[in-house]
Design an enzyme around this catalytic site. Sequence first.
Site, short mmCIF file in Angstrom:
data_model
loop_
_atom_site.label_atom_id
_atom_site.label_comp_id
_atom_site.label_asym_id
_atom_site.label_seq_id
_atom_site.Cartn_x
_atom_site.Cartn_y
_atom_site.Cartn_z
N GLY A 1 0.83 -1.21 0.00
CA GLY A 1 0.00 0.00 0.00
C GLY A 1 0.86 1.25 0.00
O GLY A 1 1.26 1.75 -1.05
N HIS B 1 4.23 -0.87 13.31
CA HIS B 1 3.35 -0.18 14.26
C HIS B 1 3.15 -1.12 15.44
O HIS B 1 3.11 -2.34 15.28
CB HIS B 1 2.00 0.07 13.56
CG HIS B 1 1.21 1.21 14.12
ND1 HIS B 1 1.65 2.03 15.12
CD2 HIS B 1 -0.04 1.67 13.78
CE1 HIS B 1 0.72 2.94 15.38
NE2 HIS B 1 -0.31 2.75 14.58
N GLN C 1 3.43 1.90 3.04
CA GLN C 1 4.74 1.48 3.58
C GLN C 1 5.35 0.35 2.77
O GLN C 1 6.58 0.27 2.61
CB GLN C 1 4.61 1.02 5.04
CG GLN C 1 4.66 2.16 6.06
CD GLN C 1 5.96 2.94 6.04
OE1 GLN C 1 7.05 2.38 5.97
NE2 GLN C 1 5.85 4.26 6.11
N ASP D 1 2.36 7.37 18.40
CA ASP D 1 2.04 7.49 16.97
C ASP D 1 0.58 7.90 16.76
O ASP D 1 0.28 8.81 15.97
CB ASP D 1 2.33 6.15 16.28
CG ASP D 1 2.29 6.28 14.77
OD1 ASP D 1 3.32 6.66 14.19
OD2 ASP D 1 1.23 6.01 14.18
#
Length: 351
Positions: free
Chosen positions: A39, A124, A41, A208
């Site tokens: 997508g 993440h 990243q 984040d």
Amino acid sequence: MAQLNFGGTVENVVTREEFPLSKAQEVLKNETVAVIGYGVQGPGQALNQKDNGINVIVGQRKNSKSWDKAVADGFVPGETLFEIEEALERGTIICYLLSDAAQIALWPTVKKHLTPGKALYFSHGFGITFNEQTGIIPPADVDVFLVAPKGSGTSLRRMFLQGRGLNSSFAIFQDATGKAQERVIALGIAVGSGYLFETNFKKEVYSDLTGERGTLMGAIQGIFAAQYEVLRSKGHSPSEAFNETVEELTQSLMPLVAENGMDWMYANCSTTAQRGALDWWKKFKTATQPVFEELYNSVATGQESQRSIDLNSQDDYRVKLEAELAELRDSEMWQAGKTVRSLRPENQNVD
Ligand SMILES: NC(=O)c1ccc[n+]([C@@H]2O[C@H](COP(=O)([O-])OP(=O)(O)OC[C@H]3O[C@@H](n4cnc5c(N)ncnc54)[C@H](O)[C@@H]3O)[C@@H](O)[C@H]2O)c1
Ligand SMILES: CC(C)(O)[C@@H](O)C(=O)O
Ligand SMILES: [Mg+2]
Ligand SMILES: [Mg+2]
């Protein structure tokens, strides 16, 4: 690891000097890095690793735009580009780069292929930290770590091509092989990080989610819109309001802040501007701090992650998202911005 002083606090940092690309290549020489998802990243990380000489393959659904993009980017079906399950089978390090909501649906398939000694890599802390919401609980005999580039995958790739590097955080959740540390740092260097700072999964996801909802994306748009509307309501033209709210910030002042800090940017403006900014910044801080407290609390209690999962898992989420993005794009402020951008000399075909 280097110990560096960040405004009085000493932190662990890995630099490219200490951990050069040659060392990353050595650590990863027997690994197959499978980037699952292409997508935002995915392309940045996969292409940087490819250009850095790492054995990287991509796993993506066939008959999708992302598959076609991977082909256009040079990944070869059957050689370096596979259906997701085949890439999961082939990979020794699985870079799980589907959207955070999509990771939930595919997790049972991923788990099946996490045989002992493999590594599960995230960008993440979301899936692991909020595992009561995601169900992502890895087996004990695989390494689990993250490298989280602090910026868009688009910037990660662009900065790599410019010979620069976006900084990333890294964290180890599980070290089953005893090699998690060297594996994660090698990957961090290989994906194009300028340097890596240490964190843990929970801190990465809390900061984040706060940052992107706050100053980086949500708050900045809110402050822009508020100032723009006040200027317009007082009779200023769209071009004046946009220039005084956005264009000057992105084109003139933020590059100065990036280069040498806020005080230096202030010092390069008039004493009149400095007086006003120094008088007003604390008022804005006081006004917004309760909103940031509310935001952090919403992150820490899992409300933000649950909302993201619920809304981004719906079949029509892309359509609804596009409608919300169009609302921004079509607003007077950003339409004025479109004209302002077109007027930048570098965007005009004049000699
Ligand atoms: N976007 C960024 O620049 C950025 C920055 C730092 C960290 N991250 C993190 O990196 C990870 C990937 O984020 P992203 O923004 O690149 O993801 P994305 O939203 O761009 O999606 C990645 C891929 O997931 C695929 N996908 C979506 N639903 C799927 C499904 N049900 N089954 C199979 N494939 C599906 C899409 O086709 C796409 O190729 C996330 O954990 C995100 O938080 C993203
Ligand atoms: C690029 C960001 C905002 O830093 C990232 O956190 C994301 O989720 O896309
Ligand atoms: Mg994010
Ligand atoms: Mg981020």
